[in-house]
Design a protein around this motif. Structure first.
Motif, PDB file in Angstrom:
ATOM      1  N   THR A 188      21.694  22.028 -13.501  1.00 42.93           N
ATOM      2  CA  THR A 188      21.470  23.282 -14.040  1.00 42.93           C
ATOM      3  C   THR A 188      20.422  24.260 -13.213  1.00 42.93           C
ATOM      4  O   THR A 188      20.204  25.154 -13.723  1.00 42.93           O
ATOM      5  N   SER A 189      20.253  23.918 -12.048  1.00 47.11           N
ATOM      6  CA  SER A 189      19.387  25.017 -11.314  1.00 47.11           C
ATOM      7  C   SER A 189      20.046  26.267 -10.982  1.00 47.11           C
ATOM      8  O   SER A 189      21.455  26.578 -10.724  1.00 47.11           O
ATOM      9  N   VAL A 190      19.397  27.446 -11.326  1.00 50.70           N
ATOM     10  CA  VAL A 190      19.942  28.742 -11.057  1.00 50.70           C
ATOM     11  C   VAL A 190      19.349  29.333  -9.755  1.00 50.70           C
ATOM     12  O   VAL A 190      20.012  30.150  -9.180  1.00 50.70           O
ATOM     13  N   LEU A 191      18.279  29.022  -9.253  1.00 50.86           N
ATOM     14  CA  LEU A 191      17.654  29.382  -8.113  1.00 50.86           C
ATOM     15  C   LEU A 191      18.324  28.838  -7.047  1.00 50.86           C
ATOM     16  O   LEU A 191      17.667  28.327  -6.131  1.00 50.86           O
ATOM     17  N   ALA A 192      19.554  29.449  -6.963  1.00 46.60           N
ATOM     18  CA  ALA A 192      20.234  28.772  -5.676  1.00 46.60           C
ATOM     19  C   ALA A 192      19.490  29.189  -4.267  1.00 46.60           C
ATOM     20  O   ALA A 192      19.547  28.219  -3.485  1.00 46.60           O
ATOM     21  N   PRO A 193      18.887  30.431  -3.899  1.00 48.46           N
ATOM     22  CA  PRO A 193      18.553  30.486  -2.733  1.00 48.46           C
ATOM     23  C   PRO A 193      17.111  29.442  -2.279  1.00 48.46           C
ATOM     24  O   PRO A 193      17.113  29.178  -1.056  1.00 48.46           O
ATOM     25  N   LEU A 194      16.667  29.018  -3.387  1.00 53.36           N
ATOM     26  CA  LEU A 194      15.645  27.854  -3.057  1.00 53.36           C
ATOM     27  C   LEU A 194      16.215  26.408  -3.061  1.00 53.36           C
ATOM     28  O   LEU A 194      15.527  25.590  -2.598  1.00 53.36           O
ATOM     29  N   MET A 195      17.368  26.411  -3.310  1.00 51.79           N
ATOM     30  CA  MET A 195      18.009  25.038  -3.486  1.00 51.79           C
ATOM     31  C   MET A 195      18.483  24.507  -1.779  1.00 51.79           C
ATOM     32  O   MET A 195      19.571  24.417  -1.883  1.00 51.79           O
ATOM     33  N   ASP A 196      17.726  24.620  -1.115  1.00 46.72           N
ATOM     34  CA  ASP A 196      18.167  24.558   0.269  1.00 46.72           C
ATOM     35  C   ASP A 196      18.143  22.967   0.861  1.00 46.72           C
ATOM     36  O   ASP A 196      18.184  23.047   2.281  1.00 46.72           O
ATOM     37  N   TYR A 197      18.162  22.103   0.286  1.00 45.98           N
ATOM     38  CA  TYR A 197      17.930  20.835   0.647  1.00 45.98           C
ATOM     39  C   TYR A 197      19.441  20.612   0.756  1.00 45.98           C
ATOM     40  O   TYR A 197      20.068  20.489  -0.192  1.00 45.98           O
ATOM     41  N   GLU A 198      19.962  20.084   2.012  1.00 47.57           N
ATOM     42  CA  GLU A 198      21.338  19.956   2.044  1.00 47.57           C
ATOM     43  C   GLU A 198      22.094  18.669   1.293  1.00 47.57           C
ATOM     44  O   GLU A 198      23.188  18.732   0.927  1.00 47.57           O
ATOM     45  N   CYS A 199      21.243  17.858   0.830  1.00 44.42           N
ATOM     46  CA  CYS A 199      21.741  16.745   0.077  1.00 44.42           C
ATOM     47  C   CYS A 199      21.390  16.703  -1.430  1.00 44.42           C
ATOM     48  O   CYS A 199      21.603  15.752  -2.055  1.00 44.42           O
ATOM     49  N   GLN A 200      21.254  18.147  -2.116  1.00 48.54           N
ATOM     50  CA  GLN A 200      21.274  18.325  -3.447  1.00 48.54           C
ATOM     51  C   GLN A 200      22.741  18.842  -3.604  1.00 48.54           C
ATOM     52  O   GLN A 200      23.178  19.674  -2.975  1.00 48.54           O
ATOM     53  N   PHE A 201      23.256  18.649  -4.882  1.00 43.60           N
ATOM     54  CA  PHE A 201      24.765  19.212  -5.252  1.00 43.60           C
ATOM     55  C   PHE A 201      24.429  19.707  -6.689  1.00 43.60           C
ATOM     56  O   PHE A 201      24.414  18.820  -7.682  1.00 43.60           O
ATOM     57  N   PRO A 202      24.932  20.717  -7.035  1.00 37.36           N
ATOM     58  CA  PRO A 202      24.744  21.265  -8.132  1.00 37.36           C
ATOM     59  C   PRO A 202      25.930  20.953  -9.132  1.00 37.36           C
ATOM     60  O   PRO A 202      27.267  20.946  -8.758  1.00 37.36           O
ATOM     61  N   GLY A 203      25.826  20.743 -10.317  1.00 42.63           N
ATOM     62  CA  GLY A 203      26.802  20.488 -11.469  1.00 42.63           C
ATOM     63  C   GLY A 203      27.169  21.688 -12.112  1.00 42.63           C
ATOM     64  O   GLY A 203      28.020  21.629 -13.001  1.00 42.63           O
ATOM     65  N   TRP A 204      26.313  22.751 -12.059  1.00 42.57           N
ATOM     66  CA  TRP A 204      26.791  23.947 -12.589  1.00 42.57           C
ATOM     67  C   TRP A 204      26.539  25.140 -11.743  1.00 42.57           C
ATOM     68  O   TRP A 204      25.564  25.336 -10.965  1.00 42.57           O
ATOM     69  N   ASP A 219      38.488  20.625  -8.842  1.00 41.42           N
ATOM     70  CA  ASP A 219      38.011  20.062  -7.574  1.00 41.42           C
ATOM     71  C   ASP A 219      37.117  20.896  -6.919  1.00 41.42           C
ATOM     72  O   ASP A 219      36.981  22.354  -6.724  1.00 41.42           O
ATOM     73  N   LEU A 220      35.838  20.306  -6.494  1.00 39.50           N
ATOM     74  CA  LEU A 220      34.644  20.904  -6.040  1.00 39.50           C
ATOM     75  C   LEU A 220      34.529  20.724  -4.688  1.00 39.50           C
ATOM     76  O   LEU A 220      34.571  19.725  -4.176  1.00 39.50           O
ATOM     77  N   THR A 221      34.226  21.688  -3.879  1.00 38.06           N
ATOM     78  CA  THR A 221      33.836  21.724  -2.409  1.00 38.06           C
ATOM     79  C   THR A 221      32.258  21.981  -2.075  1.00 38.06           C
ATOM     80  O   THR A 221      31.844  22.840  -3.125  1.00 38.06           O
ATOM     81  N   PHE A 222      31.543  21.400  -1.289  1.00 39.12           N
ATOM     82  CA  PHE A 222      30.085  21.625  -1.177  1.00 39.12           C
ATOM     83  C   PHE A 222      29.758  22.288   0.481  1.00 39.12           C
ATOM     84  O   PHE A 222      30.189  21.453   1.110  1.00 39.12           O
TER      85      PHE A 222
END
Length: 419
Positions: A137-153, A376-379
């Motif tokens: 559920t993270s919203v702060l997308a600009p701060l989610m800059d670790y390449e091995c985190q993957f959002p479900g929303w 289908d999700l792509t990252f």
């Protein structure tokens, strides 16, 4: 510097420190492939404290997913066991608990907690140990800059623009669209971000409303610990807006609506960003017409498109939620986000054929994940793995949440409340 700026600077500093201390201890975790040992997934959830009403939804969804997964053979032919700790809705506890799960409990896999500040803290630990971390559920997308985190929303890489634009497009479709807006903002990092953007990009609901020619007649920012809602309600009433935007969490809209009702005031139209879904329904007519965001509502037209498996999951979740006496028993946005994060984790394991953390991350970047409720999700790490938004707008109509915007996903027409 304001409270929001201080929180964001502290988070960035924590992530920077984690980068400097990064190790690879998590990348070779797990027993050999031919072992009968269970695969252990570790996480925290807010099972008590301010986020508990939503944390309970994620806990039930996660347990249901693991049970169904194990009934179908588990992962790599092994049973999956989920170890979940209560972070008490306290960001300060999250880092310690994830550190314990990885270093002491030596879990094989992790999945993120609930709420953006908690996710950021967990992400710093995941980065330090080199763990792949799906999160709900993270919203702060600009701060989610670790390449091995993957959002479900996903609300896209710029949710501070996407959410206000989608809302204003929706209400502009009404016969008499709002012209005066009051924006009431919880100073929690994720919700304040939607109203005011980040230090790097100050675009948010306030600036976008002005750009669209709307009159922002009131701006109110309140701390997450607010208990006295009467002054806020009075300020909103006196401003006489056509639309109240509450960029808040949990039971914030319930508290605000109740406080306004005590003043014999009902806003012509109201939006709340991330409410716990059940409590507003308990207000009856007071919450009629309330708008919010959604990635999934189990409206019949939606379920008909998704097919029998989605219906089976929705029904089983509701049965378990009723047995657990949850205040809201419907499988909707929060449960769907949780389900999607678990499906991302399972896709990484099955696709890579093991538990090597870098291989899990590489598998998701290379092949994405197929999910029940988001397709289908792509990252793409260039946009912090945030996929094209599937978010919609929902509204309380006839004591139920229904999707109303955009029109190609709507189960009902957007309308003004009866009052």
């Amino acid at each position: 510097m304001g409270r929001r700026g201080s929180v964001l600077v502290a988070i960035v500093a924590l992530i920077g420190l984690s980068t400097a201390c990064e190790t690879k201890s998590g990348r070779d975790s797990g027993a050999p492939a031919d072992t009968d040992e269970p695969i252990v997934v570790g996480s925290t959830l807010s099972l008590s404290g301010a986020f508990a009403a939503t944390g309970a939804i994620h806990e039930l969804a996660g347990k249901l997913f693991v049970d169904r997964l194990n009934a179908d053979g588990g992962l790599l032919g092994r049973e999956v066991r989920w170890v979940v700790r209560d972070d008490e809705s306290d960001q300060a506890k999250v880092s310690t608990l994830y550190e314990q799960l990885i270093s002491q409990d030596q879990v094989d896999l992790i999945i993120g907690p609930y709420a953006t500040p908690n996710i950021l803290s967990a992400m710093a630990v995941a980065l330090r140990h080199g763990f792949t971390m799906p999160q709900h559920t993270s919203v702060l997308a600009p701060l989610m800059d670790y390449e091995c985190q993957f959002p479900g929303w996903s609300i896209g890489p710029e949710p501070n623009k996407f959410v206000p634009d989608q809302l204003f497009d929706a209400v502009a479709s009404l016969p008499n669209p709002p012209t005066k807006v009051a924006i009431v903002t919880n100073q929690n990092g994720s919700t304040d971000f939607i109203s005011y953007g980040s230090d790097a990009d100050r675009t948010g609901a306030v600036s976008i409303a002005t750009q669209r020619g709307l009159d922002v007649v009131a701006e109110v920012r309140y701390p997450p610990t607010t208990t006295d809602w009467a002054p806020i309600a009075t300020q909103v009433r006196d401003a006489a807006p056509d639309l109240v935007i509450n960029n808040g969490l949990g039971v914030d809209p319930v508290n605000l609506l109740q406080a306004m009702a005590q003043l014999n005031y009902t806003p012509p139209l109201m939006f709340s960003l991330f409410p716990a879904p059940g409590p507003p329904l308990g207000l009856g007519a007071t919450a009629d017409g309330l708008l919010s965001v959604t990635i999934f509502e189990p409206n019949k037209s939606t379920l008909d498109k998704l097919g029998p498996e989605a219906t089976e999951i929705v029904d089983e979740f509701q049965s378990r939620a009723e047995a657990a006496d949850l205040p809201y028993t419907v499988f909707e946005t929060q449960a769907a986000a949780s389900w999607t994060a678990w499906e991302i984790l399972a896709a990484a394991v099955e696709g890579s054929g093991g538990l090597d953390q870098q291989a899990l991350c590489d598998e998701l970047h290379a092949n994405g994940a197929t999910t029940t409720f988001n397709g289908d999700l792509t990252f793409d790490p260039e946009v912090n793995n945030f996929w094209p938004p599937t978010q919609a707008i929902k509204q309380i109509q006839d004591s139920d949440w229904v999707t109303v915007w955009p029109t190609d996903r709507a189960a009902a027409q957007l309308r003004r409340p009866a009052s």
